[in-house]
Design an enzyme around this catalytic site. Structure first.
Site, short mmCIF file in Angstrom:
data_model
loop_
_atom_site.label_atom_id
_atom_site.label_comp_id
_atom_site.label_asym_id
_atom_site.label_seq_id
_atom_site.Cartn_x
_atom_site.Cartn_y
_atom_site.Cartn_z
N GLY A 136 0.99 -1.31 -0.01
CA GLY A 136 0.11 -0.14 -0.14
C GLY A 136 0.83 1.07 0.03
N ASP B 196 -6.12 9.61 -3.94
CA ASP B 196 -5.34 8.82 -4.63
C ASP B 196 -5.85 7.49 -5.37
OD1 ASP B 196 -2.26 6.71 -3.67
OD2 ASP B 196 -2.80 7.80 -5.55
#
Ligand code: 5Z5
Length: 273
Positions: free
Chosen positions: A13, A135
């Protein structure tokens, strides 16, 4: 930590690795995002606090569920425990379609699209102050065992407090960066609309709407605003909503509420109620 057994690493991540874990009390399979805050700046640390704070407040079927956090002071690590999405992320789906020279059926595209809008509605219409994801990209859209869409990784998210209507720190993945972010102008929730338009385009065309071999050429394409029509097999409706979301000027882009009024989306939202 002892309440969980760490299984294999399943992804990367923002800032850290994602591991599959098993909760010993009930054998439930979850994940944790492991973050090494020992090497983080003060700003990055506050961003992690922000991520956990935001995720713990968002409760929606199309946003990855947050369960708990563990801070290991000795190792200087923080573990964010979240729901397991068995079918991985959309980047993998796109890669699979490309290798198998397959396409995502239009009906499936609308189903995925509706769930991304529902997740964004939860973020943008939040009464305590809209949350910008900031994002959005195929690698941050996950699928659970039932192929329900789960928006994840609020690693770069921001709560826009009432007064400051705009944020201005420059973050995000270059491909999905909006014109205003490139112009280092101020941006708001319409930035998430832009990047979800990029994600929608990519599920359909199996490539991002703007590609270039370097950031400067990419920036020029993004600001230029020319978008190649999506493959003929997909409807005008789909082409039109993408063009609307990828309007160069943020004000011209639809809000999540305007997107929800599009007949094909309204219909599918009703089906999900
Ligand atoms: C190869 N990796 C995978 O197939 C994969 C699987 C089965 N799950 C994931 C990722 C997540 C997952 O399963 N739950 C998550 C919650 C938050 C975040 Cl940021 C990521 C995840 C991935 C990347």
């Amino acid at each position: 930590m002892e309440n969980y057994e760490r299984l294999e690493e399943i992804g990367k991540g923002s800032y850290g690795s994602v591991y599959k874990i098993r909760r010993k009390s009930d054998n439930q399979i979850l994940v944790w995002k492991e973050l090494d805050y020992g090497r983080m700046t003060e700003r990055e640390k506050s961003q992690v606090v922000q991520e956990v704070n935001i995720l713990s407040q968002l409760n929606h079927p199309n946003i990855v569920k947050y369960f708990d956090k563990i801070v290991d002071k000795e190792q200087k690590k923080i573990y964010i425990i979240m729901e397991y999405c068995e079918n991985g992320d959309m980047a993998q789906l796109i890669k699979k379609c490309k290798t198998e020279r397959d396409h995502v059926a239009e009906d499936v595209v609308w189903k995925i699209f509706v769930q991304i809008i529902l997740a964004l509605k939860e973020c943008h219409n939040r009464k305590e102050g809209k949350v910008l994801h900031r994002d959005l990209k195929p690698g941050n859209v996950f699928f659970d065992i039932g192929n329900n869409v789960k928006l994840g990784d609020f690693g770069l998210s921001r709560i826009l407090s009432q007064e400051s209507e705009y944020a201005h720190t420059n973050v995000g993945t270059p491909y999905y960066m909006s014109p205003e972010q490139i112009n280092e102008a101020q941006y708001n929730e319409k930035t998430d609309i832009w990047s979800s338009g990029c994600v929608l385009y990519e599920i359909i065309a199996l490539r991002p709407p703007f590609e270039a071999s370097n950031h400067l050429a990419l920036a020029q394409k993004i600001i230029g605003g020319k978008i190649e029509r999506i493959p003929e097999r997909y409807s005008e409706d789909l082409q039109n909503v993408i063009e609307w979301m990828l309007s160069t000027e943020p004000e011209k882009r639809p809000s999540v509420n305007e997107l929800s009024d599009i007949p094909k989306i309204k219909l599918r939202m009703k089906e999900r109620e």
